[in-house]
Design a protein around this motif. Structure first.
Motif, PDB file in Angstrom:
ATOM      1  N   ARG A  74      -0.174  13.542  40.560  1.00  0.00           N
ATOM      2  CA  ARG A  74       0.227  14.835  40.019  1.00  0.00           C
ATOM      3  C   ARG A  74      -0.282  15.961  40.905  1.00  0.00           C
ATOM      4  O   ARG A  74      -1.147  15.771  41.759  1.00  0.00           O
ATOM      5  CB  ARG A  74      -0.338  15.000  38.600  1.00  0.00           C
ATOM      6  CG  ARG A  74       0.056  13.886  37.635  1.00  0.00           C
ATOM      7  CD  ARG A  74       1.558  13.814  37.444  1.00  0.00           C
ATOM      8  NE  ARG A  74       1.956  12.736  36.551  1.00  0.00           N
ATOM      9  CZ  ARG A  74       3.218  12.389  36.349  1.00  0.00           C
ATOM     10  NH1 ARG A  74       4.194  13.025  36.961  1.00  0.00           N
ATOM     11  NH2 ARG A  74       3.504  11.376  35.532  1.00  0.00           N
ATOM     12  N   GLY A  75       0.258  17.137  40.668  1.00  0.00           N
ATOM     13  CA  GLY A  75      -0.217  18.323  41.364  1.00  0.00           C
ATOM     14  C   GLY A  75       0.380  18.496  42.741  1.00  0.00           C
ATOM     15  O   GLY A  75       1.336  17.814  43.130  1.00  0.00           O
ATOM     16  N   ARG A  76      -0.200  19.446  43.499  1.00  0.00           N
ATOM     17  CA  ARG A  76       0.292  19.729  44.841  1.00  0.00           C
ATOM     18  C   ARG A  76       0.170  18.477  45.712  1.00  0.00           C
ATOM     19  O   ARG A  76      -0.849  17.804  45.725  1.00  0.00           O
ATOM     20  CB  ARG A  76      -0.515  20.860  45.472  1.00  0.00           C
ATOM     21  CG  ARG A  76      -0.041  21.240  46.868  1.00  0.00           C
ATOM     22  CD  ARG A  76      -0.795  22.447  47.399  1.00  0.00           C
ATOM     23  NE  ARG A  76      -0.526  23.637  46.580  1.00  0.00           N
ATOM     24  CZ  ARG A  76      -1.050  24.841  46.851  1.00  0.00           C
ATOM     25  NH1 ARG A  76      -1.884  25.008  47.863  1.00  0.00           N
ATOM     26  NH2 ARG A  76      -0.758  25.869  46.066  1.00  0.00           N
ATOM     27  N   GLY A  77       1.236  18.179  46.436  1.00  0.00           N
ATOM     28  CA  GLY A  77       1.259  16.972  47.254  1.00  0.00           C
ATOM     29  C   GLY A  77       1.487  15.709  46.453  1.00  0.00           C
ATOM     30  O   GLY A  77       1.318  14.598  46.970  1.00  0.00           O
ATOM     31  N   GLY A  78       1.840  15.885  45.176  1.00  0.00           N
ATOM     32  CA  GLY A  78       2.041  14.731  44.320  1.00  0.00           C
ATOM     33  C   GLY A  78       3.413  14.113  44.492  1.00  0.00           C
ATOM     34  O   GLY A  78       4.224  14.534  45.315  1.00  0.00           O
ATOM     35  N   GLY A  79       3.656  13.099  43.688  1.00  0.00           N
ATOM     36  CA  GLY A  79       4.921  12.379  43.750  1.00  0.00           C
ATOM     37  C   GLY A  79       4.679  10.902  43.523  1.00  0.00           C
ATOM     38  O   GLY A  79       3.600  10.490  43.094  1.00  0.00           O
ATOM     39  N   SER A  80       5.682  10.093  43.818  1.00  0.00           N
ATOM     40  CA  SER A  80       5.572   8.643  43.675  1.00  0.00           C
ATOM     41  C   SER A  80       5.409   8.013  45.049  1.00  0.00           C
ATOM     42  O   SER A  80       6.185   8.295  45.967  1.00  0.00           O
ATOM     43  CB  SER A  80       6.810   8.076  42.976  1.00  0.00           C
ATOM     44  OG  SER A  80       6.885   8.523  41.636  1.00  0.00           O
ATOM     45  N   PHE A  81       4.401   7.124  45.172  1.00  0.00           N
ATOM     46  CA  PHE A  81       4.053   6.530  46.461  1.00  0.00           C
ATOM     47  C   PHE A  81       4.084   5.005  46.351  1.00  0.00           C
ATOM     48  O   PHE A  81       3.712   4.428  45.330  1.00  0.00           O
ATOM     49  CB  PHE A  81       2.661   6.994  46.907  1.00  0.00           C
ATOM     50  CG  PHE A  81       2.572   8.471  47.152  1.00  0.00           C
ATOM     51  CD1 PHE A  81       2.709   8.983  48.428  1.00  0.00           C
ATOM     52  CD2 PHE A  81       2.375   9.355  46.094  1.00  0.00           C
ATOM     53  CE1 PHE A  81       2.634  10.349  48.661  1.00  0.00           C
ATOM     54  CE2 PHE A  81       2.303  10.727  46.310  1.00  0.00           C
ATOM     55  CZ  PHE A  81       2.426  11.228  47.595  1.00  0.00           C
ATOM     56  N   VAL A  82       4.527   4.374  47.436  1.00  0.00           N
ATOM     57  CA  VAL A  82       4.663   2.925  47.484  1.00  0.00           C
ATOM     58  C   VAL A  82       3.292   2.262  47.582  1.00  0.00           C
ATOM     59  O   VAL A  82       2.405   2.724  48.311  1.00  0.00           O
ATOM     60  CB  VAL A  82       5.520   2.511  48.698  1.00  0.00           C
ATOM     61  CG1 VAL A  82       5.498   1.000  48.914  1.00  0.00           C
ATOM     62  CG2 VAL A  82       6.945   3.015  48.520  1.00  0.00           C
TER      63      VAL A  82
END
Length: 239
Positions: A74-82
């Protein structure tokens, strides 16, 4: 974006079920087509590429998180990562297949591999074949069986991608996820790495020479030889 990644992120069939999304992404992660730590596209972009709703995609990502294949920040630089999972115990995995199932998978896989090789010989450009030669060189320098298995799977997917058929490439990805590592297990067992490398090179050379029928025959024989060895190994580990 190269042909292999286009196949990974191409639209799913109209059903757009959660399990189809999970299977597509899980196969790509397990085979190394999506790298450990790589950030996936945003939910909206990924849903659009796969042709599913954002609700379906979120459910699929949740399932992948539960399997330890995706991490969400979550937050800045967040997202879904492998997150690439640990290696399977291939001996245990082999026991889940009956001999008849291995034979059937082999027949199907040989047909797919042969068709892809034939079309690659007919359709590919020199630039499409550069990844094949690079993978062959990397396999020769590989220091472990696990690394050779990953490169072997990538070689076959790159060969399918050279056919310019997204459907054949997706099927190759699915088959690699189902049985690819097991095929290499049979080569480990008999110390057949040099023979496998020679078969790979012969297939690549036939494709480069635009000899579709030879490429098809070599690709089919390559798969069926590996299946025969795998069945012998499976019979030795009968419960």
């Amino acid at each position: 974006m190269n042909t292999t990644r286009l196949a990974v992120f191409s639209p799913l069939d109209s059903t757009g079920r959660v399990d189809a999304v999970v299977r597509r992404l899980a196969d790509a992660i397990a085979l190394g087509l999506l790298s450990d730590g790589e950030q996936l596209p945003s939910e909206a972009e990924l849903a659009g590429r796969l042709g599913v709703s954002t609700v379906t995609l979120r459910e699929a990502l949740m399932a992948l998180r539960q399997q330890g294949m995706v991490e969400t920040r979550r937050g800045r630089g967040g997202g879904s990562f492998v997150r690439v999972p640990a290696e399977l115990d291939l001996g245990i995995h082999l026991r889940t297949f009956a001999v008849e199932e291995l034979r059937d998978l082999g027949d199907h896989y040989a047909a797919i591999a042969g068709a892809a090789a034939r079309l690659a010989a007919q359709r590919s450009l020199p630039s499409d074949l550069a990844p094949l030669w690079r993978s062959l060189a990397e396999m020769a320098d590989a220091e472990s069986s696990a690394e050779r298995r990953r490169i072997d799977g990538r070689f076959h997917i790159e060969l399918a991608a050279a056919s310019q058929s997204a459907r054949l490439t997706r099927e190759e990805i699915r088959l690699q996820a189902d049985i690819g590592p097991l095929l290499w297990l049979s080569h480990d067992e008999v110390g057949g790495h040099d023979g496998v490398a020679a078969q790979h090179r012969a297939i690549a050379e036939a494709v480069q020479q635009n000899d579709g029928e030879r490429a098809r025959a070599l690709a089919e024989r390559h798969v069926l030889d590996a299946i025969d060895l795998l069945i012998e190994l499976r019979l030795r580990v009968q419960e």
